[in-house]
Design an enzyme around this catalytic site. Structure first.
Site, PDB file in Angstrom:
ATOM      1  N   LYS A 196      79.042  65.825  -8.457  1.00 30.59           N
ATOM      2  CA  LYS A 196      80.415  65.280  -8.469  1.00 30.59           C
ATOM      3  C   LYS A 196      80.930  65.209  -9.907  1.00 30.59           C
ATOM      4  O   LYS A 196      82.090  65.533 -10.179  1.00 30.59           O
ATOM      5  CB  LYS A 196      80.449  63.894  -7.806  1.00 30.59           C
ATOM      6  CG  LYS A 196      80.222  63.969  -6.302  1.00 30.59           C
ATOM      7  CD  LYS A 196      79.965  62.615  -5.668  1.00 30.59           C
ATOM      8  CE  LYS A 196      79.537  62.774  -4.208  1.00 30.59           C
ATOM      9  NZ  LYS A 196      79.072  61.535  -3.591  1.00 30.59           N
TER      10      LYS A 196
ATOM     11  N   GLN B 218      77.698  55.335  -4.899  1.00 31.07           N
ATOM     12  CA  GLN B 218      76.852  56.320  -4.203  1.00 31.07           C
ATOM     13  C   GLN B 218      75.939  55.601  -3.212  1.00 31.07           C
ATOM     14  O   GLN B 218      75.211  54.677  -3.581  1.00 31.07           O
ATOM     15  CB  GLN B 218      76.027  57.104  -5.248  1.00 31.07           C
ATOM     16  CG  GLN B 218      75.175  58.205  -4.652  1.00 31.07           C
ATOM     17  CD  GLN B 218      76.002  59.340  -4.013  1.00 31.07           C
ATOM     18  OE1 GLN B 218      77.005  59.767  -4.565  1.00 31.07           O
ATOM     19  NE2 GLN B 218      75.586  59.807  -2.861  1.00 31.07           N
TER      20      GLN B 218
ATOM     21  N   ASP C  75      86.750  57.524  -1.941  1.00 34.72           N
ATOM     22  CA  ASP C  75      85.975  57.956  -0.774  1.00 34.72           C
ATOM     23  C   ASP C  75      86.710  57.598   0.524  1.00 34.72           C
ATOM     24  O   ASP C  75      86.349  58.079   1.594  1.00 34.72           O
ATOM     25  CB  ASP C  75      84.610  57.250  -0.767  1.00 34.72           C
ATOM     26  CG  ASP C  75      83.492  58.168  -1.239  1.00 34.72           C
ATOM     27  OD1 ASP C  75      83.702  59.394  -1.305  1.00 34.72           O
ATOM     28  OD2 ASP C  75      82.383  57.651  -1.527  1.00 34.72           O
TER      29      ASP C  75
END
Ligand code: NAP
Length: 291
Positions: free
Chosen positions: A50, A94, A117
């Protein structure tokens, strides 16, 4: 006739190039903060990927790695700091976090304006109510693939197999927002084959290798396979590609279909979040009392 095969890598590259152009036109680069608690090697690779994609698009990666023993209060206070930091456009925790921490509870602390997200309860609620907000990356990536192939969603019969919070549920809501008639199927659906065979747009997000075969597919349907199942002989989707390719009108391969879209949509969300915060900042400076 054989299905048109979706090239997810090429579409993801096109989205990433658009993001890079958008970033180049901004006054200052957006920042994406990643929080990786502990040193799980697989999570480390995901975060590194990412961050690399961010750099390539001109987005600044902001790396935070609390130790594996970090407490809930410590991670919560880091999230609060990042929520308040104007250089941070997006925040990504994460998952999974170490077992002594509550991942969903920590995720819920992320400011929805920075929830790139799209997974906080507030972002999910905004989507459920059809109000603007940041949308989850994988479902949004599925929509992008359908749009780039000109698949008509309005009035289409769409069937999503799988009702997870990460993929199935938000995808069903996104399709509904686009005026498809949506059925959400799952492990207790009475006749999965008959349900799927009605679909003009069929999406599999199940996690069972090659669950859907030719009998599940209406001739000419757009079939999107979100499944990523690691088998001894490599990655397999939830759709039996070879059984379906002669029947579907459009089909995603695994790998190389939906997979590459997730990071591309994360980058796009980061730009959307940065833009929205600069509009907010301008409005505040023009009208500091908020009246
Ligand atoms: P999940 O949380 O395990 O949910 C799976 C869903 O499939 C559940 O709703 C379950 O129904 C349903 N299901 C299971 N067996 C079924 C069956 N035999 N018939 C009908 N429905 C069945 O999975 P997920 O997180 O949504 O992920 C799904 C797949 O997508 C996985 O292969 C995952 O690796 C992949 N994935 C890919 C990406 C990407 O490409 N970037 C991102 C996320 C996930 P119940 O609710 O009734 O149990």
């Amino acid at each position: 006739m054989s299905a048109t095969i979706v090239d997810g890598k090429a579409i993801a590259a096109a989205v990433r190039a658009e993001v890079a152009r958008d970033v180049a036109a901004m006054d200052r680069p957006p920042g994406l903060a990643t929080i990786l608690v502990g040193d799980d090697p697989a999570s480390g690779i995901y975060v590194a990927n990412k961050q690399k994609a961010c750099r390539e698009a001109g987005i600044e990666p902001i790396d935070h790695r609390p130790p594996a023993g970090a407490t809930h209060a410590e991670v919560a206070s880091l999230i609060a700091e990042l929520n308040a930091d104007p250089a941070v456009s997006g925040i990504l925790l994460q998952l999974p976090v170490p077992p002594h921490l509550d991942g969903p509870a920590l995720t819920a602390l992320i400011d929805p304006a920075k929830d790139v997200d799209g997974l906080t309860p507030l972002s999910a609620g905004l989507l459920a109510q059809g109000r603007p907000g940041l949308r989850p990356c994988t479902p949004n990536g599925v929509l992008e693939l359908l749009d780039r192939h000109g698949v008509e969603l309005q009035g289409a019969e769409a069937v999503v197999v799988g009702r997870s919070i990460l993929v199935g549920k938000p995808l069903a809501q996104l399709l509904l927002e686009r005026n498809a008639t949506v059925t959400l199927a799952h492990s207790r659906t009475a006749d999965l084959q008959a349900t799927c065979a009605r679909a003009d747009v069929l999406v599999a997000a199940v996690g069972v290798p090659r669950l859907l075969g030719a009998g599940h597919v209406k001739p000419g349907a757009a079939v999107i396979d979100v499944g990523m199942n690691r088998l001894e002989d490599g990655l397999a989707g939830d759709v039996d590609f070879h059984a379906v390719v002669e029947r579907a009108g459009l089909l995603t391969p695994v790998p190389g279909g939906v997979g590459p879209m997730t990071i591309a949509m994360l980058l796009r969300n980061t730009v959307l979040a940065a833009r929205a915060s600069s509009v907010d900042a301008t409005e505040r400076s023009e009208n500091p009392t908020g009246r």
